[in-house]
Design a protein around this motif. Structure first.
Motif, mmCIF file in Angstrom:
data_model
loop_
_atom_site.group_PDB
_atom_site.id
_atom_site.type_symbol
_atom_site.label_atom_id
_atom_site.label_comp_id
_atom_site.label_asym_id
_atom_site.label_seq_id
_atom_site.Cartn_x
_atom_site.Cartn_y
_atom_site.Cartn_z
ATOM 1 N N ARG A 1 0.832 -1.215 0.000
ATOM 2 C CA ARG A 1 0.000 0.000 0.000
ATOM 3 C C ARG A 1 0.866 1.265 0.000
ATOM 4 O O ARG A 1 0.506 2.264 -0.613
ATOM 5 C CB ARG A 1 -0.934 0.012 1.206
ATOM 6 C CG ARG A 1 -2.127 -0.888 1.046
ATOM 7 C CD ARG A 1 -3.194 -0.597 2.102
ATOM 8 N NE ARG A 1 -4.306 -1.484 1.921
ATOM 9 C CZ ARG A 1 -4.633 -2.458 2.760
ATOM 10 N NH1 ARG A 1 -3.921 -2.664 3.845
ATOM 11 N NH2 ARG A 1 -5.672 -3.226 2.519
ATOM 12 N N VAL A 2 1.983 1.212 0.711
ATOM 13 C CA VAL A 2 2.912 2.349 0.722
ATOM 14 C C VAL A 2 3.499 2.524 -0.683
ATOM 15 O O VAL A 2 3.547 3.638 -1.214
ATOM 16 C CB VAL A 2 4.024 2.142 1.771
ATOM 17 C CG1 VAL A 2 5.067 3.242 1.692
ATOM 18 C CG2 VAL A 2 3.423 2.055 3.175
ATOM 19 N N MET B 1 4.021 10.859 -0.074
ATOM 20 C CA MET B 1 4.220 9.977 1.068
ATOM 21 C C MET B 1 2.852 9.601 1.625
ATOM 22 O O MET B 1 2.000 10.464 1.839
ATOM 23 C CB MET B 1 5.058 10.661 2.145
ATOM 24 C CG MET B 1 6.505 10.871 1.739
ATOM 25 S SD MET B 1 7.364 9.345 1.251
ATOM 26 C CE MET B 1 7.352 8.422 2.772
ATOM 27 N N PRO B 2 2.621 8.320 1.833
ATOM 28 C CA PRO B 2 1.292 7.865 2.235
ATOM 29 C C PRO B 2 0.961 8.170 3.689
ATOM 30 O O PRO B 2 1.843 8.286 4.534
ATOM 31 C CB PRO B 2 1.365 6.362 2.015
ATOM 32 C CG PRO B 2 2.810 6.038 2.153
ATOM 33 C CD PRO B 2 3.558 7.234 1.639
ATOM 34 N N VAL B 3 -0.310 8.283 3.955
ATOM 35 C CA VAL B 3 -0.845 8.329 5.311
ATOM 36 C C VAL B 3 -1.711 7.080 5.438
ATOM 37 O O VAL B 3 -2.668 6.897 4.690
ATOM 38 C CB VAL B 3 -1.669 9.607 5.556
ATOM 39 C CG1 VAL B 3 -2.297 9.580 6.938
ATOM 40 C CG2 VAL B 3 -0.788 10.841 5.393
ATOM 41 N N THR B 4 -1.322 6.186 6.352
ATOM 42 C CA THR B 4 -2.029 4.922 6.548
ATOM 43 C C THR B 4 -2.368 4.764 8.025
ATOM 44 O O THR B 4 -1.988 5.593 8.857
ATOM 45 C CB THR B 4 -1.167 3.735 6.089
ATOM 46 O OG1 THR B 4 -0.040 3.610 6.978
ATOM 47 C CG2 THR B 4 -0.671 3.894 4.659
ATOM 48 N N ARG C 1 4.230 -7.851 1.654
ATOM 49 C CA ARG C 1 2.899 -8.100 2.203
ATOM 50 C C ARG C 1 2.697 -7.619 3.627
ATOM 51 O O ARG C 1 1.574 -7.332 4.028
ATOM 52 C CB ARG C 1 2.603 -9.595 2.143
ATOM 53 C CG ARG C 1 2.564 -10.141 0.724
ATOM 54 C CD ARG C 1 2.369 -11.657 0.693
ATOM 55 N NE ARG C 1 1.124 -12.018 1.331
ATOM 56 C CZ ARG C 1 1.019 -13.001 2.225
ATOM 57 N NH1 ARG C 1 2.056 -13.709 2.561
ATOM 58 N NH2 ARG C 1 -0.152 -13.288 2.763
ATOM 59 N N ALA C 2 3.746 -7.558 4.443
ATOM 60 C CA ALA C 2 3.582 -7.234 5.868
ATOM 61 C C ALA C 2 3.571 -5.725 6.100
ATOM 62 O O ALA C 2 4.390 -4.999 5.551
ATOM 63 C CB ALA C 2 4.706 -7.871 6.674
ATOM 64 N N GLU C 3 2.639 -5.294 6.915
ATOM 65 C CA GLU C 3 2.598 -3.889 7.317
ATOM 66 C C GLU C 3 3.533 -3.618 8.487
ATOM 67 O O GLU C 3 3.985 -2.499 8.674
ATOM 68 C CB GLU C 3 1.178 -3.497 7.728
ATOM 69 C CG GLU C 3 0.206 -3.437 6.580
ATOM 70 C CD GLU C 3 -1.174 -3.064 7.055
ATOM 71 O OE1 GLU C 3 -1.480 -1.850 7.077
ATOM 72 O OE2 GLU C 3 -1.939 -3.983 7.408
ATOM 73 N N HIS C 4 3.786 -4.659 9.263
ATOM 74 C CA HIS C 4 4.552 -4.496 10.490
ATOM 75 C C HIS C 4 5.371 -5.761 10.728
ATOM 76 O O HIS C 4 4.931 -6.858 10.375
ATOM 77 C CB HIS C 4 3.563 -4.301 11.659
ATOM 78 C CG HIS C 4 4.138 -3.547 12.781
ATOM 79 N ND1 HIS C 4 3.940 -2.214 12.973
ATOM 80 C CD2 HIS C 4 4.928 -3.939 13.797
ATOM 81 C CE1 HIS C 4 4.569 -1.825 14.065
ATOM 82 N NE2 HIS C 4 5.176 -2.849 14.586
ATOM 83 N N LEU D 1 3.606 5.292 -5.976
ATOM 84 C CA LEU D 1 3.566 5.102 -7.420
ATOM 85 C C LEU D 1 2.431 5.895 -8.074
ATOM 86 O O LEU D 1 2.653 6.626 -9.031
ATOM 87 C CB LEU D 1 3.413 3.610 -7.749
ATOM 88 C CG LEU D 1 3.304 3.253 -9.228
ATOM 89 C CD1 LEU D 1 4.615 3.577 -9.942
ATOM 90 C CD2 LEU D 1 2.968 1.773 -9.387
ATOM 91 N N TRP D 2 1.220 5.767 -7.533
ATOM 92 C CA TRP D 2 0.070 6.392 -8.170
ATOM 93 C C TRP D 2 -0.180 7.809 -7.709
ATOM 94 O O TRP D 2 -0.596 8.652 -8.489
ATOM 95 C CB TRP D 2 -1.186 5.545 -7.969
ATOM 96 C CG TRP D 2 -1.081 4.257 -8.703
ATOM 97 C CD1 TRP D 2 -0.962 3.023 -8.140
ATOM 98 C CD2 TRP D 2 -1.036 4.051 -10.107
ATOM 99 N NE1 TRP D 2 -0.842 2.065 -9.112
ATOM 100 C CE2 TRP D 2 -0.894 2.675 -10.344
ATOM 101 C CE3 TRP D 2 -1.097 4.904 -11.212
ATOM 102 C CZ2 TRP D 2 -0.820 2.124 -11.609
ATOM 103 C CZ3 TRP D 2 -1.038 4.347 -12.475
ATOM 104 C CH2 TRP D 2 -0.898 2.987 -12.669
#
Length: 198
Positions: free
Chosen positions: A122-123, A133-136, A188-191, A128-129
């Motif tokens: 997701r980051v 910098m993402p906010v999740t 795949r892992a977020e953490h 990319l799109w």
């Protein structure tokens, strides 16, 4: 897999894998949630926290916490002072994560480190799109107000461990609040949570 417990998921993994009765230093202990859980498991649990408000809150709850900076103050602890030295969601906020990791392994017989994976799909997709910098959920603030100064990935961390000769005893990976397979964890892992030793 099922949700782990009322603790934040990485903290639940850590609490479940620290042997009861152990001596523990939680560096960057925040509000003391992990310390309280470890105390309930009869651990000699102590904390170090930079934020004075969090230190006061912990002390008011009867937790043994001092104010200190992971980058500067770990050197005051003698070698092998604790069974476990823990750093949860703090590595990426330190000035020199490599040195902090070395200090954890010097003062603890084992170290537990958890961090958000900045290579999660997701980051990558947000960069990319959207080109920003993402906010999740795990990275909930804008780039200009985040405490994260080192954007570590699972593969970056594994490379550092290999370079330093650090042993991975166990590793856990989270997708949302649930454990996920280690296969393709960098994507795949977020953490990630690592149990380490020399």
């Amino acid at each position: 897999m099922a949700a782990l417990s009322p603790l934040r998921p990485d903290l639940a993994i850590i609490a479940a894998n620290v042997a009861p009765g152990s001596s523990v230093l939680d560096v960057g202990c925040g509000d003391g949630a992990l310390l309280a859980a470890l105390r309930d498991r009869q651990c000699d649990a102590r904390g170090m926290e930079l934020d004075p408000g969090n230190v006061a809150e912990c002390v008011a709850r009867g937790l043994s916490v001092i104010q200190g900076d992971a980058d500067a103050d770990l050197s005051f602890y003698p070698d092998r002072s604790f069974d476990y030295a823990i750093l949860s969601q703090t590595l990426q906020t330190t000035k020199r994560p490599d040195r902090v990791l070395e200090e954890l392994l010097r003062i603890g017989r084992r170290a537990v480190v958890s961090f958000p994976n900045f290579a999660h799909w997701r980051v990558r997709l947000a960069l990319l799109w959207g080109g920003r910098m993402p906010v999740t959920r795990l990275l909930p603030v804008a780039w200009y107000e985040t405490p994260n100064i080192h954007h570590v990935t699972v593969d970056d961390f594994r490379a550092l461990l290999k370079e330093r000769g650090i042993v991975v005893e166990q590793a856990w990976f989270l997708k949302g609040d649930r454990l996920t397979s280690p296969a393709a964890a960098n994507f795949r892992a977020e953490h990630a949570v690592f149990l380490l030793s020399r």
